[in-house]
Design a protein around this motif. Sequence first.
Motif, PDB file in Angstrom:
ATOM      1  N   MET A 139       0.832  -1.200   0.000  1.00  0.00           N
ATOM      2  CA  MET A 139       0.000   0.000   0.000  1.00  0.00           C
ATOM      3  C   MET A 139       0.870   1.256   0.000  1.00  0.00           C
ATOM      4  O   MET A 139       0.599   2.214  -0.748  1.00  0.00           O
ATOM      5  CB  MET A 139      -0.921  -0.005   1.225  1.00  0.00           C
ATOM      6  N   GLU A 140       1.907   1.265   0.832  1.00  0.00           N
ATOM      7  CA  GLU A 140       2.795   2.429   0.887  1.00  0.00           C
ATOM      8  C   GLU A 140       3.444   2.674  -0.476  1.00  0.00           C
ATOM      9  O   GLU A 140       3.576   3.822  -0.915  1.00  0.00           O
ATOM     10  CB  GLU A 140       3.867   2.212   1.953  1.00  0.00           C
ATOM     11  N   HIS A 141       3.850   1.601  -1.124  1.00  0.00           N
ATOM     12  CA  HIS A 141       4.490   1.742  -2.436  1.00  0.00           C
ATOM     13  C   HIS A 141       3.512   2.323  -3.456  1.00  0.00           C
ATOM     14  O   HIS A 141       3.877   3.215  -4.240  1.00  0.00           O
ATOM     15  CB  HIS A 141       4.992   0.384  -2.924  1.00  0.00           C
ATOM     16  N   VAL A 142       2.283   1.840  -3.447  1.00  0.00           N
ATOM     17  CA  VAL A 142       1.286   2.297  -4.427  1.00  0.00           C
ATOM     18  C   VAL A 142       0.820   3.717  -4.115  1.00  0.00           C
ATOM     19  O   VAL A 142       0.743   4.567  -5.017  1.00  0.00           O
ATOM     20  CB  VAL A 142       0.086   1.332  -4.464  1.00  0.00           C
ATOM     21  N   TYR A 143       0.520   4.000  -2.843  1.00  0.00           N
ATOM     22  CA  TYR A 143      -0.016   5.307  -2.488  1.00  0.00           C
ATOM     23  C   TYR A 143       1.008   6.434  -2.653  1.00  0.00           C
ATOM     24  O   TYR A 143       0.652   7.564  -3.007  1.00  0.00           O
ATOM     25  CB  TYR A 143      -0.518   5.298  -1.052  1.00  0.00           C
ATOM     26  N   TYR A 144       2.265   6.127  -2.397  1.00  0.00           N
ATOM     27  CA  TYR A 144       3.274   7.189  -2.377  1.00  0.00           C
ATOM     28  C   TYR A 144       4.378   6.954  -3.414  1.00  0.00           C
ATOM     29  O   TYR A 144       5.498   7.421  -3.246  1.00  0.00           O
ATOM     30  CB  TYR A 144       3.877   7.296  -0.973  1.00  0.00           C
ATOM     31  N   ALA A 145       4.064   6.248  -4.473  1.00  0.00           N
ATOM     32  CA  ALA A 145       5.054   5.933  -5.507  1.00  0.00           C
ATOM     33  C   ALA A 145       5.494   7.196  -6.244  1.00  0.00           C
ATOM     34  O   ALA A 145       4.701   8.113  -6.473  1.00  0.00           O
ATOM     35  CB  ALA A 145       4.480   4.933  -6.501  1.00  0.00           C
ATOM     36  N   ASN A 146       6.768   7.225  -6.604  1.00  0.00           N
ATOM     37  CA  ASN A 146       7.285   8.353  -7.376  1.00  0.00           C
ATOM     38  C   ASN A 146       6.828   8.274  -8.834  1.00  0.00           C
ATOM     39  O   ASN A 146       6.601   9.288  -9.482  1.00  0.00           O
ATOM     40  CB  ASN A 146       8.821   8.372  -7.311  1.00  0.00           C
ATOM     41  N   GLU A 147       6.723   7.029  -9.348  1.00  0.00           N
ATOM     42  CA  GLU A 147       6.289   6.879 -10.733  1.00  0.00           C
ATOM     43  C   GLU A 147       4.766   6.819 -10.810  1.00  0.00           C
ATOM     44  O   GLU A 147       4.100   6.495  -9.830  1.00  0.00           O
ATOM     45  CB  GLU A 147       6.890   5.606 -11.348  1.00  0.00           C
ATOM     46  N   ALA A 148       4.238   7.157 -11.984  1.00  0.00           N
ATOM     47  CA  ALA A 148       2.791   7.123 -12.180  1.00  0.00           C
ATOM     48  C   ALA A 148       2.332   5.680 -12.346  1.00  0.00           C
ATOM     49  O   ALA A 148       2.867   4.941 -13.171  1.00  0.00           O
ATOM     50  CB  ALA A 148       2.418   7.946 -13.407  1.00  0.00           C
TER      51      ALA A 148
END
Length: 248
Positions: A139-148
Amino acid sequence: MPCTFDVTGFFDQEKYADVTVKFGTQERKCHKMILCSKSEYFDDLCGPGKSFAESGQPVVELKEDGEEAVEAMLRWLYTFDYEEHTGATEPRKANTLGFHLDVCVVADKYLLSALKDEAIKRLQTLLEAATEDKLVGFMEHVYYANEALPEAVSHMVDEVRDSRLLALMDNPSFCGMMRNDAELGMTVAQQLKARLGVMGGLVEKRYSKCSCKRVEVDDKIVTGTTYVCGARRCGLQLAVKRCWVERD
């Protein structure tokens, strides 16, 4: 009776290949007819009448994409099974969350909606069975990802989060996310409020159960605390569990 043409055996084969797809350190022999017939992106790039096709260029370079994900995409274009083999020097296990997410991103970029939907479906299956810690990390990776990332990925993660919300409320990392993200905290609060309305006729009971068959039920049991079985000659440590029962 219509005649069908099986192209599965043509993947990465020199025979009849008229274009080479390069990605990272890898390259695969491909066929414009297959690429263009299944992908609007490739049709716009090298379909009939396009500048690339007219120039007779035999090589397509796909830059800034993960090698395993592009390999999976190309295999899917021929076989509709992207998990069979990744072809990387050190292949990642095909059932990892990161692999399916990368495939989803590549499928979205190259306008392959069916592949994107399949990758999201497999992602959801893995997330539903993942531990709370692994789910929170994803969830952290998806919610706050640098890439679109594709919007459909965020929607799917929200669905899994909401389906496991009560368990996540006991997870320290998830609670930390809510403290640092006011929007997430409000969303969770609204979800819990709605559920309390549904469970208006129920009360929560907390209990510990030992392998010696002894069960203790107590409203004052604290979730996250370890208790010890009070049965004689037992003394095993017990985890606290929760359930909802009808009001007396």
